[in-house]
Design a protein around this motif. Structure first.
Motif, PDB file in Angstrom:
ATOM      1  N   CYS A 319       0.836  -1.197   0.000  1.00 38.50           N
ATOM      2  CA  CYS A 319       0.000   0.000   0.000  1.00 38.50           C
ATOM      3  C   CYS A 319       0.875   1.252   0.000  1.00 38.50           C
ATOM      4  O   CYS A 319       1.998   1.234   0.495  1.00 38.50           O
ATOM      5  CB  CYS A 319      -0.932  -0.004   1.218  1.00 38.50           C
ATOM      6  N   GLU A 320       0.342   2.308  -0.575  1.00 36.01           N
ATOM      7  CA  GLU A 320       1.067   3.575  -0.642  1.00 36.01           C
ATOM      8  C   GLU A 320       0.731   4.387   0.609  1.00 36.01           C
ATOM      9  O   GLU A 320      -0.358   4.965   0.737  1.00 36.01           O
ATOM     10  CB  GLU A 320       0.684   4.341  -1.910  1.00 36.01           C
ATOM     11  N   LYS A 321       1.659   4.441   1.529  1.00 34.69           N
ATOM     12  CA  LYS A 321       1.398   5.112   2.794  1.00 34.69           C
ATOM     13  C   LYS A 321       1.839   6.572   2.721  1.00 34.69           C
ATOM     14  O   LYS A 321       2.845   6.900   2.087  1.00 34.69           O
ATOM     15  CB  LYS A 321       2.147   4.410   3.923  1.00 34.69           C
ATOM     16  N   GLN A 322       1.071   7.380   3.401  1.00 36.20           N
ATOM     17  CA  GLN A 322       1.432   8.780   3.571  1.00 36.20           C
ATOM     18  C   GLN A 322       0.822   9.261   4.888  1.00 36.20           C
ATOM     19  O   GLN A 322      -0.037   8.599   5.466  1.00 36.20           O
ATOM     20  CB  GLN A 322       0.919   9.617   2.405  1.00 36.20           C
ATOM     21  N   LYS A 323       1.270  10.404   5.311  1.00 36.59           N
ATOM     22  CA  LYS A 323       0.745  10.945   6.553  1.00 36.59           C
ATOM     23  C   LYS A 323      -0.698  11.390   6.337  1.00 36.59           C
ATOM     24  O   LYS A 323      -0.992  12.200   5.448  1.00 36.59           O
ATOM     25  CB  LYS A 323       1.597  12.133   7.003  1.00 36.59           C
ATOM     26  N   LEU A 324      -1.629  10.855   7.140  1.00 35.93           N
ATOM     27  CA  LEU A 324      -3.043  11.207   6.981  1.00 35.93           C
ATOM     28  C   LEU A 324      -3.671  11.445   8.346  1.00 35.93           C
ATOM     29  O   LEU A 324      -3.231  10.918   9.370  1.00 35.93           O
ATOM     30  CB  LEU A 324      -3.802  10.131   6.201  1.00 35.93           C
ATOM     31  N   ASP A 325      -4.744  12.231   8.312  1.00 39.41           N
ATOM     32  CA  ASP A 325      -5.471  12.611   9.525  1.00 39.41           C
ATOM     33  C   ASP A 325      -6.505  11.530   9.823  1.00 39.41           C
ATOM     34  O   ASP A 325      -7.568  11.465   9.190  1.00 39.41           O
ATOM     35  CB  ASP A 325      -6.143  13.967   9.317  1.00 39.41           C
ATOM     36  N   LEU A 326      -6.179  10.650  10.792  1.00 39.44           N
ATOM     37  CA  LEU A 326      -7.095   9.564  11.134  1.00 39.44           C
ATOM     38  C   LEU A 326      -8.361  10.111  11.775  1.00 39.44           C
ATOM     39  O   LEU A 326      -9.462   9.562  11.573  1.00 39.44           O
ATOM     40  CB  LEU A 326      -6.400   8.573  12.064  1.00 39.44           C
ATOM     41  N   SER A 327      -8.230  11.167  12.541  1.00 42.20           N
ATOM     42  CA  SER A 327      -9.418  11.771  13.171  1.00 42.20           C
ATOM     43  C   SER A 327     -10.397  12.241  12.099  1.00 42.20           C
ATOM     44  O   SER A 327     -11.617  11.986  12.179  1.00 42.20           O
ATOM     45  CB  SER A 327      -9.001  12.947  14.056  1.00 42.20           C
ATOM     46  N   GLY A 328      -9.891  12.926  11.062  1.00 40.02           N
ATOM     47  CA  GLY A 328     -10.756  13.395   9.993  1.00 40.02           C
ATOM     48  C   GLY A 328     -11.357  12.254   9.204  1.00 40.02           C
ATOM     49  O   GLY A 328     -12.522  12.325   8.769  1.00 40.02           O
ATOM     50  N   LEU A 329     -10.595  11.191   8.987  1.00 39.27           N
ATOM     51  CA  LEU A 329     -11.090  10.046   8.223  1.00 39.27           C
ATOM     52  C   LEU A 329     -12.259   9.390   8.941  1.00 39.27           C
ATOM     53  O   LEU A 329     -13.308   9.096   8.325  1.00 39.27           O
ATOM     54  CB  LEU A 329      -9.958   9.044   8.011  1.00 39.27           C
ATOM     55  N   VAL A 330     -12.123   9.142  10.240  1.00 39.90           N
ATOM     56  CA  VAL A 330     -13.200   8.487  10.988  1.00 39.90           C
ATOM     57  C   VAL A 330     -14.439   9.384  11.020  1.00 39.90           C
ATOM     58  O   VAL A 330     -15.587   8.920  10.862  1.00 39.90           O
ATOM     59  CB  VAL A 330     -12.721   8.146  12.413  1.00 39.90           C
ATOM     60  N   LYS A 331     -14.232  10.709  11.203  1.00 37.57           N
ATOM     61  CA  LYS A 331     -15.361  11.642  11.237  1.00 37.57           C
ATOM     62  C   LYS A 331     -16.097  11.650   9.899  1.00 37.57           C
ATOM     63  O   LYS A 331     -17.340  11.645   9.846  1.00 37.57           O
ATOM     64  CB  LYS A 331     -14.845  13.040  11.564  1.00 37.57           C
ATOM     65  N   GLU A 332     -15.328  11.601   8.812  1.00 38.03           N
ATOM     66  CA  GLU A 332     -15.936  11.588   7.476  1.00 38.03           C
ATOM     67  C   GLU A 332     -16.766  10.338   7.252  1.00 38.03           C
ATOM     68  O   GLU A 332     -17.873  10.373   6.713  1.00 38.03           O
ATOM     69  CB  GLU A 332     -14.845  11.695   6.416  1.00 38.03           C
TER      70      GLU A 332
END
Length: 476
Positions: A319-332
């Protein structure tokens, strides 16, 4: 016991060395004793005439006068033979008499002089007595070489010293010679048993040292080769086990997939045939067309899941990993599922700590969170609650999704990550599940180095996943 001792090199060397030293010392002693000089110059035959004269003179005197005569004769014999011979007198019983005086026996017997250097015996009968005595001139043994006398007297001491020195010298010689050989032999036996941890006989420059160094080198090389062979065997065995496991899983997966795909296809086929033939309830085409479409949608979702799994199993997939906002992902994703939660009359309570970042693939993590939220919605009855909690611990970020109103049998929990496994034994489709959701979630989290744990809580079922934290804040 004797056979065991014979098989010992140290025993053989010790006995051989001791016998050799004792033999050499004994031979030296005998040579010294035999070659020690003697000072004798007269032979007994040279004194036969003098002995006969002495016997005649003593026979012509009385016993009382013999005292004075003996003194004179002994002095005369001493001067003539240079003290090599002395006069000896014996009773008829064979007992020797002390001279001069002839008063008491000396304790010696005539038989003791039979083999010594002496003259012939001559009969002496004193003028005033009828008893006959024997007279001989015998070698004066006190006149022997002082060296020979000393050696003879010291024989017990010399023998003891020779034995002790031989034993001691043999012991240390044996130890010095055989100790390193025994170590080398013990090392060779351990090497034969594939034990290469050894210590040589020390720093030596002789042949034993060379042999020890050679064994050291051989042990190191064999140990390295054996270690490499063991590692290669372990890797090979691990590869074989993994290959067998993958084949078994592949067979099981395709078997389950075939079964899962066959069921909706059979349903659609039956419904279409019923509608075409206008059989019974299937005359209501609109109703069963809608049902067929629903089944086709389930089939499509299953095919998509199978394609996702196939993509995961492709060699070299990453998988292509990058820095992401897990808080925003779950909220979305919670926002995306609001309509579904409302349709099922479910209450959602969320507590999301903002600004929690992880390294990951956005699309894959979205799919994992969707599957977890979809499972929570699918297996919770109307009027129940769903709790979503996201926070950061000491070194990890934790996401908990808990749904109430249902629990999982304890024996089924370890198998929830298996493909096509359902707690529902009848494999019905009331929940719309294919049995691949948690399998895909587990695979995605494994790709991200995250962990997942499913457990029953006091309110229902709780799924907790954990990621390593990247940063608490910052743009994605």
């Amino acid at each position: 016991m004797i056979g065991k001792l014979k098989s010992k090199l140290s025993v053989k060397v010790f006995l051989f060395t001791m016998v050799l030293m004792v033999a050499c010392c004994g031979a030296t002693y005998l040579c010294v004793l035999h070659l020690s000089p003697y000072i004798y110059t007269w032979e007994p035959s040279d004194l036969e005439e003098m002995a006969e004269i002495y016997a005649m003179e003593l026979s012509n005197c009385t016993r009382a006068d013999a005292h004075w005569l003996f003194a004179g004769l002994q002095e005369d014999l001493k001067n003539f033979s240079e003290d090599e011979y002395i006069i000896r007198m014996f009773q008829s019983s064979g007992e020797e008499l002390s001279l001069p005086g002839l008063k008491k026996p000396t304790g010696k017997m005539f038989s003791e002089y039979l083999l010594g250097d002496r003259t012939q015996e001559y009969t002496v009968t004193f003028a005033d007595e009828d008893e006959a005595y024997l007279l001989i001139l015998a070698r004066n043994t006190d006149k022997e070489s002082q060296i020979a006398v000393s050696i003879q007297r010291s024989l017990p001491l010399i023998g003891t010293v020779i034995l002790l020195v031989s034993v001691t010298a043999s012991f240390f010689f044996t130890w010095y010679i055989t100790a390193p050989i025994k170590k080398v032999s013990k090392t060779a036996r351990r090497m034969a048993d594939l034990d290469f941890n050894r210590s040589g006989p020390g720093k030596r420059s002789d042949e034993i040292g060379i042999l020890s160094d050679s064994l050291d080198t051989l042990a190191r090389r064999l140990s390295a080769a054996l270690l490499e062979l063991q590692e290669a065997n372990e890797r090979l065995q691990a590869d074989i086990d993994l290959e067998r496991q993958l084949k078994r899983q592949q067979v099981e997966f395709f078997s389950a997939a075939s079964h899962e795909l066959k069921t909706p296809i059979t349903i659609i086929k039956g419904q279409l045939e019923g509608m075409l033939c206008q059989v019974g309830r299937y005359k209501d085409r609109d109703t069963y067309l809608a049902r067929s479409l629903e089944v086709a949608g389930t089939l499509e979702q299953m095919v998509q899941n199978l394609l996702t799994i196939a993509r995961f199993d492709m060699p070299g997939y990453g998988c292509e990993k990058q820095k992401l906002d897990l808080s925003g992902l779950v909220k979305e994703r919670l926002t995306a599922y609001e309509d579904l939660f409302m349709q099922k009359d479910l209450t959602v309570e969320s507590n999301l700590v903002p600004g929690l970042f992880v390294m990951g693939d956005w699309h894959l993590l979205c799919k994992a969170v969707d599957n977890l939220l979809g499972n929570a919605a699918a297996y919770s009855g109307a009027g129940n609650q769903i709790f979503v909690h996201l926070w950061k611990g000491s070194d990890q970020i934790h996401l908990i999704i808990e749904n109430t109103g249902v629990q999982i049998p304890r024996e089924d929990i370890p198998r929830l990550y298996e493909a096509f496994y359902r707690v529902d034994r009848s494999r019905n489709r009331q929940t719309g599940g294919s049995g691949l959701g948690l399998y895909i979630v587990k695979t995605i989290l494994d790709l991200h180095g995250a962990e997942i744990e499913i457990a029953n809580s006091s309110r229902g079922v709780m799924v907790e996943s954990s990621w390593e934290s990247f940063s608490q804040s910052g743009p994605p």
